[in-house]
Write a protein that holds these residues in place. Sequence first.
Motif, PDB file in Angstrom:
ATOM      1  N   THR B 188      10.451  -2.980   7.796  1.00 40.39           N
ATOM      2  CA  THR B 188      11.888  -3.254   7.757  1.00 40.39           C
ATOM      3  C   THR B 188      12.086  -4.707   7.354  1.00 40.39           C
ATOM      4  O   THR B 188      11.476  -5.610   7.934  1.00 40.39           O
ATOM      5  N   THR B 189      12.922  -4.901   6.369  1.00 40.29           N
ATOM      6  CA  THR B 189      13.142  -6.249   5.820  1.00 40.29           C
ATOM      7  C   THR B 189      14.613  -6.609   5.943  1.00 40.29           C
ATOM      8  O   THR B 189      15.486  -5.766   5.754  1.00 40.29           O
ATOM      9  N   GLU B 384      15.851  -9.757  16.746  1.00 36.61           N
ATOM     10  CA  GLU B 384      16.634  -8.658  17.316  1.00 36.61           C
ATOM     11  C   GLU B 384      17.468  -7.935  16.259  1.00 36.61           C
ATOM     12  O   GLU B 384      17.807  -6.766  16.429  1.00 36.61           O
ATOM     13  N   ARG B 385      17.770  -8.630  15.197  1.00 33.16           N
ATOM     14  CA  ARG B 385      18.451  -7.940  14.089  1.00 33.16           C
ATOM     15  C   ARG B 385      17.476  -7.027  13.357  1.00 33.16           C
ATOM     16  O   ARG B 385      17.810  -5.891  13.010  1.00 33.16           O
ATOM     17  N   VAL B 386      16.265  -7.510  13.134  1.00 37.75           N
ATOM     18  CA  VAL B 386      15.331  -6.680  12.354  1.00 37.75           C
ATOM     19  C   VAL B 386      14.843  -5.497  13.195  1.00 37.75           C
ATOM     20  O   VAL B 386      14.643  -4.404  12.674  1.00 37.75           O
ATOM     21  N   ALA B 391      15.117   0.366  14.041  1.00 36.75           N
ATOM     22  CA  ALA B 391      15.465   1.545  14.843  1.00 36.75           C
ATOM     23  C   ALA B 391      16.379   2.472  14.044  1.00 36.75           C
ATOM     24  O   ALA B 391      16.210   3.693  14.043  1.00 36.75           O
ATOM     25  N   ARG B 392      17.327   1.880  13.327  1.00 34.22           N
ATOM     26  CA  ARG B 392      18.250   2.691  12.546  1.00 34.22           C
ATOM     27  C   ARG B 392      17.516   3.394  11.413  1.00 34.22           C
ATOM     28  O   ARG B 392      17.727   4.584  11.164  1.00 34.22           O
ATOM     29  N   GLU B 400      15.192   2.391  23.025  1.00 39.26           N
ATOM     30  CA  GLU B 400      13.881   3.022  23.195  1.00 39.26           C
ATOM     31  C   GLU B 400      12.817   2.370  22.317  1.00 39.26           C
ATOM     32  O   GLU B 400      11.662   2.229  22.723  1.00 39.26           O
ATOM     33  N   LEU B 401      13.208   1.987  21.103  1.00 40.32           N
ATOM     34  CA  LEU B 401      12.227   1.297  20.246  1.00 40.32           C
ATOM     35  C   LEU B 401      11.803  -0.018  20.898  1.00 40.32           C
ATOM     36  O   LEU B 401      10.629  -0.391  20.890  1.00 40.32           O
ATOM     37  N   ARG B 402      12.765  -0.679  21.501  1.00 38.07           N
ATOM     38  CA  ARG B 402      12.432  -1.930  22.180  1.00 38.07           C
ATOM     39  C   ARG B 402      11.538  -1.651  23.382  1.00 38.07           C
ATOM     40  O   ARG B 402      10.501  -2.283  23.572  1.00 38.07           O
TER      41      ARG B 402
END
Lengths: 260, 791, 161
Positions: B188-189, B384-386, B391-392, B400-402
């Motif tokens: 994810t970028t 936290e943005r990435v 997750a999206r 949950e990803l966190r």
Amino acid sequence: MYNFEFVKPATVDEAVAALQAEDAQPLSGGQTLIPTMKQRLNAPSTLVSLIGIDSLKGVSEAGGVLTIGAGTTHATVAAEAGAYPALAALAGGIGDPAVRNRGTIGGSLANNDPAACYPAAALGSGATVVTNTREIAIDDYFQGMFTTALEEGEIITAVKFPIPEKANYQKFEQPASRFALVGVFVAKTADGVRVAVTGASEEGVFRWTEAEAALSANFAPGAIEGLSASADGLIGDLHGTPAYRASLIKTLTKRAVTAA
Amino acid sequence: MPKDHGIGASSKRREDVRFLTGEGNYTDDINIAGQTYVHFLRSDVAHGTITNIDSSAAEAMDGVLRVFTAKDFEAVGGIPCGWQVTDKFGEPMQEPKHPVLAEGKVRYVGDPIAAVVAETPELARDAAEAIVVDIDELPAVVDMKAALTDGATKVHDDLTSNLCYDWGFVEENKAAVDDAIANAAHVTTLELVNNRLVANPMEPRVAIGDYSRGTDDYTLYTTSQNPHVIRLLMGAFVLGIPEHKLRVVAPDVGGGFGTKIFHYAEEAFVTFAAKAVNRPVKWTSSRSEAFISDAHGRDHVTKIELALDKDNNFTALRCETYANMGAYLSTFAPSVPTWLHGTLLAGNYTTPLVYTNVKAVFTNTVPVDAYRGAGRPEATFQLERVVDKAARELGVDPTELRRQNFIKPDQFPYDTPVAVTYDTGNYHATLDKALEMSDYANFDKRVAESKSRGKLRGLGVAHFIEACGIAPSNLVGQLGARAGLYESATVRVNATGSISVLTGSHSHGQGHETTFPQVIAEMIGIDESQIDIVHGDTSKTPMGMGTYGSRSIAVGGSAMVRAAEKVINKAKKIAAHLMEASEADIELADGQFTVAGTDKSVAWGDVTLAAYVPHNYPLEDIEPGLEETAFYDPSNFTYPSGAYFCEVEVDPETGEVDVLGFTAADDFGTVINPMIVEGQVHGGVAQGIGQALLENCSYDDNGQLLSGSYMDYAMPRASDLPSFDVDHSCQTPCTHNPLGVKGCGEAGAIGSPPALVNGVIDALHRGGYPVEHINMPLSPSRVWEAIQSMK
Amino acid sequence: MTEVSMVVNGRKVSGNVEGRTLLSAFLRENLGLTGTHVGCDTSQCGACVVHVDGAAVKSCTMFALDAEGADVATIEGQAAPDGTLNVIQQAFQDYHGLQCGFCTPGMVMSAAALLKENPKPSEAEIRDYLEGNICRCTGYHNIVRAIMAASGQDVPAVAAE
């Protein structure tokens, strides 16, 4: 700020006389003028405070016309212009409470800040500006940002608002200054609908005539669904592009019609 | 039952009485007999060569004492930088001279060119306008990437380029990180900007210089978070005044937020000029002047990439950041994008490989330095943005990803791949708490309710970790700090038992005068009212490093505890003597010394009196008096953490974002005063929401500041903010300081911006506008434009 | 210089000022009432709010000469003569409605004006009324609670909900 001579006359005649001094300026609340003077962007040699002139104060209603003395503060208008609720609400939303306790309608209209609220109300209502020498129809009064039909030394003494059947003001605040990023005043009278827009144009307050025509035919938000305000000549700055302001004009006009 | 005194009690603030009655003593409230006033003539162009300064008309004006320009400062040093970063090639950063008044060139709008000292502030300003300055304007360097291109105009002619440093961390991991990203199941970028801010404490800066010919003593009254640091930097590096002849006083200070850490040219000027004109010299900044003379904050441009394996485990993180230094290096500027930023990029996660590259760039803008959080908000925001974007993209719940990638409670102490070791934490606990507090389970119902009103509702999630309680001196020394970061305290017990604590920490709103006595009261068992704090005056307190980096209670409080322990140990010796008992048997509780297992006791006040009236006293063993000093140097940073949820509603027609609710579940370790801790979180969150929603310090291409007053720089008002729901019941006390405290000052500003932005992005996605990112601040126009781009 | 006279916190005062002397400067410099603070120069932060003839005004946006003969109230006159805090001041302490204290005088004076107009304001009304008072420390949360408490409304005890 630069120093100046401070004069506080008790009557309009004394004020007019005092304003004959070279580089004299009236002070009618000063909520815009004083910050400008602090930045040394304004340097009157004489400042004529109109605050002490009792004849310039007060709100009265007669024959469907609300007359507001030019030296009436926004707070007083908010409290006493019950005969014209949209105007009272507009006055109660200018600046903040402390500013509303000092700022006056005459000062606001004489200054004609392109993002001020009162110009929208005056233009939208088809008001008349009364000065020490004449009466000026509002359509002749505003002449571009910070410019009006007032002559040198001419003082606004009162503003007459014909009370419309319905009216509403929608203000979308610029997030920092809390002036109107766009403000739209809509008034419906027996003669038709007026739509006045402030905050948006480089030329200051203006009427959105297409919307007026559509709303005069059908006073409902749907009536302007097919219109769009032109972005030409609108302000583009840190807080929004001309296109954004144009979009807000339409949105706020619809909301004002709904709320009126 | 909450405690009503000591550690854990919400004791009311004693400092409030003077602030509520107009009796505070802020620097601008100080007036010294015979004082003069300085006005700085500042550059109105961003970059140019000064070809001539004619101050003759100004000097001739009545009431003008003297006009100063750079030539008056030839014999003194430049404003020093307190941190030297070593680049990825092992070379020291490029460090230009920072003169007190502009030498030859102006380098930002606001750069002081000349200074007029006059009898009144208005006269000084009038005279400054009479100075004629000729400047040959040069192209302004504003955009960071453009500043680094070949042939770009240089901000400093004597440097090789506009690159201050090119820093890599951890350089040895770079190849492994590159490899992990190249071979990841998913990457994810995100490219983003951390917007430039102005700290805007409500009290503008003020400095008063005073000099006595009779004693050759200088005094500087200044709005500072750390008067001893100013004394050292200004005395030793700028003006050459030895410490014993220079007193720096920072009285009541009206907020700091980082921007009052730094040593500023105006401080050096008034101190220097006070001697030159032999009168006190006062400078009071206007708010407009503050916008062009206070160090700014943030201003990073970043690309971040997160690699995940097929099971959604984080495998590597890579980020590339351009960090704006402005025209000169402010006191701690180089440390912010490096050691206060790169070391936080593991976040709350077990990501095994992390690499960050930071290019620090000189531009023709106001110097940029630490602002509440300093580096850690930037790290947290991008991370936290990435994570949210990942997750999206992967279609998994962001919480949950966190949770899946969190460091687990049994993994502490945890060695991150970015040089720091987290001592304690429980990220699952704060997440669970925030889920409960925010009523996450019923969020969909609220979305539907908003939709019925034509509004888009979203919920943003963010976690944060910060390294604060700054810092172990030996470690920061290795990293380039030119200062130690211990703290000092003297516990001075008076004869009747009352206590003055002299601390190097400085309160500018944090309430030390209340919280520090709570700790001492708890240790000794006497009433808090018996204890006072003395701070903010180099003539009174031992050399201290001041308050920033959420360090007051963690470092300053620890120093105070150590000094108090020494006092108590000595008092026990005295008590043992008075009760003819063995020192080992003496216990102290509730202000009474007792001999264990007996009914013998002696009161705290009797022991303290004996220390100063040593008639019956073990003079052969110990000295009279009861006063001890301790310098505490922490062995590690502290690592507060938390889960922040922000619920927003977007008006799709106008782009306006309404913050409906904000939940903060923090782990600050031990909490001394819950009321004050909550207040710190409220204020931090408000500043974070301000950054995310409202505040933007913006320059045009010519280096003119577009947001130079509150007319264009949007400060959060009461109506912009919701009530906050905060909790600090999840506590994993710090293991390496005596109180178990972690610090709470910056947390709110660190965790809230990504929570808000994630919330708006969530709202837009739910509303059918799959916007990937909007740069802060999420002003109505930006949100509206993002929505239009999806139509 | 022109002489100006007014009543400040019940005391008759006078002083010589220039035309450009702002009321805030007169209070701070001529009278030594330094509780009134100046935090901006665009009439927005509200640290300088005082009452002139009973109305809240920004003393940095009013000339001292325009206050000739006026009755001015500042933060210094809010507590009882024996030092007892008034109900608003006490609520600000009880609910931690201040941190650095710089905006506090203006906040207290604005709160007093609000409660005079609207004795039982809602949270939204309080937030709206504080449009012209900027606080950088508290996030307003505890200021709002303090004002609600000062108006006699139930507010949960600080740090105990």
